[in-house]
Write an enzyme that holds these catalytic residues in place. Structure first.
Site, PDB file in Angstrom:
ATOM      1  CD  GLU A 211       8.090  -1.434   0.150  1.00 35.47           C
ATOM      2  OE1 GLU A 211       8.797  -2.375   0.595  1.00 35.47           O
ATOM      3  OE2 GLU A 211       6.992  -1.121   0.654  1.00 35.47           O
TER       4      GLU A 211
ATOM      5  CD  GLU B 210       5.258  -0.275   4.548  1.00 37.50           C
ATOM      6  OE1 GLU B 210       4.625   0.165   3.567  1.00 37.50           O
ATOM      7  OE2 GLU B 210       5.770  -1.400   4.570  1.00 37.50           O
TER       8      GLU B 210
ATOM      9  CG  ASN C 264       5.541   2.303  -0.076  1.00 40.65           C
ATOM     10  OD1 ASN C 264       6.182   2.325  -1.126  1.00 40.65           O
ATOM     11  ND2 ASN C 264       5.802   1.454   0.904  1.00 40.65           N
TER      12      ASN C 264
ATOM     13  CB  CYS D 127       6.383  -4.632  -0.146  1.00 38.21           C
ATOM     14  SG  CYS D 127       7.237  -5.694   1.039  1.00 38.21           S
TER      15      CYS D 127
ATOM     16  CG  ASN E  65      12.523  -2.389   1.274  1.00 35.91           C
ATOM     17  OD1 ASN E  65      13.705  -2.198   1.534  1.00 35.91           O
ATOM     18  ND2 ASN E  65      11.885  -1.745   0.314  1.00 35.91           N
TER      19      ASN E  65
ATOM     20  CE  LYS F 193       3.275  -1.908   1.078  1.00 38.37           C
ATOM     21  NZ  LYS F 193       4.605  -1.952   1.729  1.00 38.37           N
TER      22      LYS F 193
HETATM   23  N1  CDT Z   1       7.514  -3.401   3.060  1.00 40.62           N
HETATM   24  C1  CDT Z   1       6.613  -4.356   3.372  1.00 40.62           C
HETATM   25  O1  CDT Z   1       5.446  -4.274   2.996  1.00 40.62           O
HETATM   26  N2  CDT Z   1       7.061  -5.369   4.149  1.00 40.62           N
HETATM   27  C2  CDT Z   1       6.204  -6.380   4.649  1.00 40.62           C
HETATM   28  C3  CDT Z   1       6.727  -6.911   5.932  1.00 40.62           C
HETATM   29  C4  CDT Z   1       5.674  -7.592   6.670  1.00 40.62           C
HETATM   30  S1  CDT Z   1       6.305  -8.712   7.786  1.00 40.62           S
HETATM   31  C5  CDT Z   1       5.505 -10.152   7.254  1.00 40.62           C
HETATM   32  C6  CDT Z   1       6.026  -7.555   3.708  1.00 40.62           C
HETATM   33  O2  CDT Z   1       4.889  -7.983   3.524  1.00 40.62           O
HETATM   34  O3  CDT Z   1       6.989  -8.106   3.204  1.00 40.62           O
END
Ligand code: CDT
Length: 319
Positions: free
Chosen positions: A47, A146, A110, A171, A196, A127
């Site tokens: 991502e 985000e 995204n 993600c 990420n 996304k």
């Molecule tokens: N980039 C992204 O979507 N990161 C989120 C962080 C959330 S913290 C649980 C993820 O779901 O990994």
């Protein structure tokens, strides 16, 4: 005829805030060359693979924010990756921040794209499940904005590519069973997911020790319950002071991890995926047409969630 896709999970180590796109593209190209040398048809990148994970910072200046976004794809700095893909005859999934101007209005997404072996974009995904918050929350060690910087995409499509049915997610989408099921209902055979994920989740630090476990749990369950391969790829390591999980892996329709990265840097993990293995699950335990009971699932689309009061108790039903 057997349908094999040789896939590389193209994990990236950290990208510094001031690392130029040209350097990042060189790193992506190096991984692509390695994947090609190993006979791959497809490489999957993380991502937001062209920049640092900028939603960790609160910014108000739209011009500053827009520096992290791509106005065209391919653009001047990414064209080289498309050219290399065409030359090597290898496809790729790439996550990036997209600035799209539609009817004179700017939209920020995204986004991920799927590029085929001839260097053509064959699918684009925006996304859907944007995690985090929209306003500055100074109590956090770092932000996850985000919901401030992106608007959500509209759904999960699939495309015929690489000899099978391919879908994309990004993600946080991987944590939601709906993501996989909507694509499963379209016969998906390979779901590509860049991510990420910080080790530390400020609202729930008690989950920190489980972050890698949860990463595997959701992708393995999504693969098995839908009879599909899942390729999950991290941007990993300590990026601008934030530790991000690695754990990039390729999951078979059995739910088993068949390849995984072992570092938190630039690395590929490889698997030869027999897409016909999906049928072993799609035609038996998870034969949706025979076994699903959609008349019992109405609430999934009718209700967003249970409404809770500030103390966590349910809001009383209206009389
Ligand atoms: N980039 C992204 O979507 N990161 C989120 C962080 C959330 S913290 C649980 C993820 O779901 O990994």
């Amino acid at each position: 005829m057997a349908r094999f896709v040789n896939v590389a999970a193209g994990q990236l180590g950290p990208i510094a805030r001031n690392e130029p796109r040209s350097e990042v593209v060189s790193r992506l190209a190096a991984l692509m060359r390695q994947a090609h040398a190993n006979g791959c048809d497809l490489i999957v990148y993380p991502e937001l693979a062209l920049t640092t994970f900028f939603p960790r910072w609160y910014m108000e200046d739209q011009a500053e924010i827009d520096c992290y976004f791509e106005r065209e794809m391919p653009g001047p700095q990414t064209q080289a990756l498309f050219d290399l893909a065409r030359k090597l005859g290898i496809g790729f999934y790439l996550g990036y921040a997209e600035l799209a101007v539609e009817n004179g209005v700017s939209h920020h997404y995204n986004t991920s794209i799927l590029v085929d072996r001839s260097g053509q974009i064959v699918s684009k995904y925006r996304k859907v499940h944007l995690p985090g918050h929209a306003e500055h929350e100074p109590w956090r060690r770092f932000q996850h904005l985000e919901k401030r910087y992106f608007e959500p995409g509209s759904g999960f499509g699939v495309v015929e590519a690489f000899g099978g049915v391919v879908g994309m997610a990004i993600c946080n989408d991987r944590r939601w069973s709906e993501t996989y099921r909507v694509m499963g209902l379209q016969g998906v055979e390979m779901v590509l997911i860049g991510y990420n994920t910080p080790v530390h989740n400020p609202p729930a630090p008690e989950h920190d020790d489980l972050s890698l476990f949860h990463n595997q749990l959701v992708m393995q369950a999504g693969a098995y319950q839908n009879g599909t391969f899942v390729v999950g790829v991290a941007k990993a390591g300590i990026e601008e002071g934030v530790d991000q999980i690695g754990g990039s892996c390729i999951v078979a329709p059995s739910g088993e991890i068949v390849a995984h990265c072992t570092t938190k840097g630039d690395e590929i993990a490889l698997a030869r995926c027999d897409l016909d293995l999906c049928n072993s699950y799609k035609r038996t335990t998870f034969n949706f047409d025979i076994h699903r009971q959609p008349q019992a699932y109405g609430m999934i689309v009718e209700r967003k969630g249970r409404h809770l009061m500030a103390d966590g108790t349910p809001v009383p039903a209206k009389k």
